[in-house]
Design an enzyme around this catalytic site. Sequence first.
Site, mmCIF file in Angstrom:
data_model
loop_
_atom_site.group_PDB
_atom_site.id
_atom_site.type_symbol
_atom_site.label_atom_id
_atom_site.label_comp_id
_atom_site.label_asym_id
_atom_site.label_seq_id
_atom_site.Cartn_x
_atom_site.Cartn_y
_atom_site.Cartn_z
ATOM 1 N N ASP A 190 -3.961 4.125 2.907
ATOM 2 C CA ASP A 190 -5.603 3.821 3.069
ATOM 3 C C ASP A 190 -5.821 2.194 3.230
ATOM 4 O O ASP A 190 -6.926 1.956 3.595
ATOM 5 C CB ASP A 190 -6.331 4.187 1.659
ATOM 6 C CG ASP A 190 -6.040 3.217 0.463
ATOM 7 O OD1 ASP A 190 -5.023 2.338 0.648
ATOM 8 O OD2 ASP A 190 -6.423 3.233 -0.359
ATOM 9 N N HIS B 169 -4.217 -17.062 -5.392
ATOM 10 C CA HIS B 169 -4.976 -16.349 -4.408
ATOM 11 C C HIS B 169 -6.267 -17.060 -3.998
ATOM 12 O O HIS B 169 -7.055 -16.386 -3.103
ATOM 13 C CB HIS B 169 -5.534 -14.953 -5.237
ATOM 14 C CG HIS B 169 -6.334 -15.250 -6.498
ATOM 15 N ND1 HIS B 169 -5.662 -15.970 -7.385
ATOM 16 C CD2 HIS B 169 -7.523 -15.074 -6.682
ATOM 17 C CE1 HIS B 169 -6.597 -16.197 -8.437
ATOM 18 N NE2 HIS B 169 -8.070 -15.569 -7.972
ATOM 19 N N ASP B 170 -6.535 -18.174 -4.472
ATOM 20 C CA ASP B 170 -7.925 -19.044 -4.306
ATOM 21 C C ASP B 170 -7.656 -20.171 -3.368
ATOM 22 O O ASP B 170 -8.283 -20.885 -3.176
ATOM 23 C CB ASP B 170 -8.290 -19.319 -5.605
ATOM 24 C CG ASP B 170 -9.219 -18.521 -6.256
ATOM 25 O OD1 ASP B 170 -9.574 -17.448 -5.499
ATOM 26 O OD2 ASP B 170 -9.488 -18.288 -7.314
ATOM 27 N N ASP C 40 0.913 -1.222 0.231
ATOM 28 C CA ASP C 40 -0.141 0.221 -0.194
ATOM 29 C C ASP C 40 0.733 1.427 0.122
ATOM 30 O O ASP C 40 1.501 1.475 0.795
ATOM 31 C CB ASP C 40 -1.117 0.022 1.376
ATOM 32 C CG ASP C 40 -1.725 1.146 1.563
ATOM 33 O OD1 ASP C 40 -1.974 1.987 0.503
ATOM 34 O OD2 ASP C 40 -1.968 1.601 2.562
ATOM 35 N N ASP D 120 -5.445 -9.883 -15.534
ATOM 36 C CA ASP D 120 -6.743 -10.699 -15.190
ATOM 37 C C ASP D 120 -7.623 -10.649 -16.133
ATOM 38 O O ASP D 120 -8.148 -9.318 -16.293
ATOM 39 C CB ASP D 120 -6.798 -10.708 -13.806
ATOM 40 C CG ASP D 120 -7.201 -12.285 -13.142
ATOM 41 O OD1 ASP D 120 -7.927 -13.011 -13.839
ATOM 42 O OD2 ASP D 120 -6.870 -12.460 -12.302
ATOM 43 N N GLU E 103 -7.787 -20.372 -16.822
ATOM 44 C CA GLU E 103 -8.278 -21.079 -15.663
ATOM 45 C C GLU E 103 -9.433 -21.802 -15.891
ATOM 46 O O GLU E 103 -10.445 -21.460 -16.390
ATOM 47 C CB GLU E 103 -8.620 -20.171 -14.403
ATOM 48 C CG GLU E 103 -9.073 -20.850 -13.371
ATOM 49 C CD GLU E 103 -9.550 -19.934 -12.152
ATOM 50 O OE1 GLU E 103 -9.531 -20.206 -11.084
ATOM 51 O OE2 GLU E 103 -10.415 -19.101 -12.674
ATOM 52 N N ASP F 200 -2.034 -1.210 -3.795
ATOM 53 C CA ASP F 200 -2.449 -0.316 -4.941
ATOM 54 C C ASP F 200 -1.297 -0.507 -6.037
ATOM 55 O O ASP F 200 -0.196 -1.177 -5.591
ATOM 56 C CB ASP F 200 -2.497 0.855 -4.767
ATOM 57 C CG ASP F 200 -1.491 1.671 -3.772
ATOM 58 O OD1 ASP F 200 -0.312 1.309 -3.775
ATOM 59 O OD2 ASP F 200 -1.965 2.406 -2.790
ATOM 60 N N ASP G 234 -10.014 -15.944 -16.193
ATOM 61 C CA ASP G 234 -10.524 -16.585 -14.989
ATOM 62 C C ASP G 234 -11.704 -17.517 -15.612
ATOM 63 O O ASP G 234 -12.486 -16.841 -16.619
ATOM 64 C CB ASP G 234 -11.253 -15.314 -14.209
ATOM 65 C CG ASP G 234 -11.765 -15.595 -12.947
ATOM 66 O OD1 ASP G 234 -11.165 -16.089 -12.394
ATOM 67 O OD2 ASP G 234 -13.113 -15.464 -13.144
#
Length: 571
Positions: A45, A345-346, A41, A118, A273, A49, A220
């Site tokens: 915040d 990430h999954d 970050d 992605d 994917e 990013d 995806d």
Amino acid sequence: MTAVEPRTPADPATTTELAPAAAPWWTTAVVYQVYPRSFADSDGDGIGDLGGVRAKLDHLAELGVDAIWLSPVYPSPQHDNGYDIRDYQDIDPVFGSLEEFDALLAEAHERGIKIVMDLVVNHTSDEHPWFVESRSSTDNPKRDWYWWRQPGAAGAEPNGWGSAFSGPAWTLDETTGEYYLHLFAKQQPDLNWENPEVRQAVYSMMNWWLDRGVDGFRMDVINFIAKQLDLVSGPAAASDEGSPMGAQIHDYLQEMHREVFAGRTGAHLTVGEMPGVSIDDAVLFTDAARAEVDMIFQFEHVSLDQGVHKFDPLPRNLVALKRSLARWQEGLAETGWNSLYLNNHDQPRLVSRFGNDTEFRYESATLWALVLHLHRGTPYIYQGEEIGMTNVRFEGIEDYRDIESLNHYREAVEQFDQSPASVLAGVHAMGRDNARTPMQWDASAHAGFTTGTPWIAANPNFPEINVAADRAAERSVFRFYQQLIALRHDDPVVALGDFELLEPEHEKLYAFTRTLDDRVLLVLANASDTPLTLQGEWVPDDISGAELLLGNYAGDGAAALRPWEARLYRL
């Protein structure tokens, strides 16, 4: 042990002179997945990013990776952390701006690193202008851009499909009295790829990004864009078992290639994917002569430790895992190409899922790195994997953020009266937030991820496990990954050699060879907490004179592999 010096990554297109001339650049490449929300970050915040990614490019360049797969940064309501897209041709302000993206692209390219976006086109957000128009009336010109069906008998859903995020895959829209299809969250309506206008709109968007300079797409759940039409319009009793994928998928992907990639110069990467596909499917998808995609992500090997559902974890079965990965190695040996991964990430963190993340964290993290990167295919590193980050165990469900985990917990506890503790144990083991806690950069507040309050708490073990500590350590997971990446770049046997599994029934040993012409590499790995004596037919007679290229212990243990020890020999 022969030292393998890490190198500054060059343009991946220049690395294939060591391999046969026909081999694409990605055969010698390693891809690093950045989940921007949790990476770094830059503005305090609490949300990662593009500025944070730019600030850490040198970390990735020093690691030696060839490409970054950037998880979604498009404008989104964030019901599914960016996989519900409101606008395909912009950047969400929480991540930055198009100008910031262009700067990231330029700075990555300066370091010889490609950027892969992605692509999420099975569905959009329900706030996307296309869906806003589509749901406004039954005669709107974009009505057929999504899957709409009238209620079945007694107002039932059009068929029995279930959402991947719990509950039915159909939601009744009060405006028109019809159901729309969403294979995922109800805020993620599925696009109707049967409509050629939808396809052309997607291709136009893809060309826009490629013209901007991006180097390819991770697609995806791309096999779900083709639906089994007889089931979509079928009776309410239709089964929700199996894959919804329709036979049109090959036509769509070949059309996509013609409309987007054909005739372009440069080295682009396309990886699809594809849940539920078979090896035979994968051969078709990745056959270069068919011009569909370069490689796919399949899920067979990461489904072996799941019981009746994802959140019902089973003990790791090394024999089953070896068999699965070897089947895909053999199945795509002559035609096609494998993607190599053990977490993303999954998925849970690999060192917690497949190794020992306490007593032997360094050893098991590096063992699985060596095993995976020495398979034939393109390896994918998920952020934090290169320092051995682990799963997290939050105290209560209120500390979790993932829609899949939250929906599962609510359904299991409230509808099926399961004990909160048992349900939470499943979330601890298999939940997606294991991979989504902040990247652990140093021992300062919030692991150096942010100066603000993070959107999800850092793993409490960050003071001990972080980039700064690992890179300063005598035994560094990061440096081990550097060596593996350099090997793939420099040794054509690693990239293109044939794979042969040894001792497939052994419950502790993961052993195989890679062979190219007269050159042979041997991997021996003890995936257990106890020593393993080297004996039997799986130990070549000439191992005593073999060159030890890489290992995760100091020295050569000679007649025994130590707990979680992995060795790479050149025979």
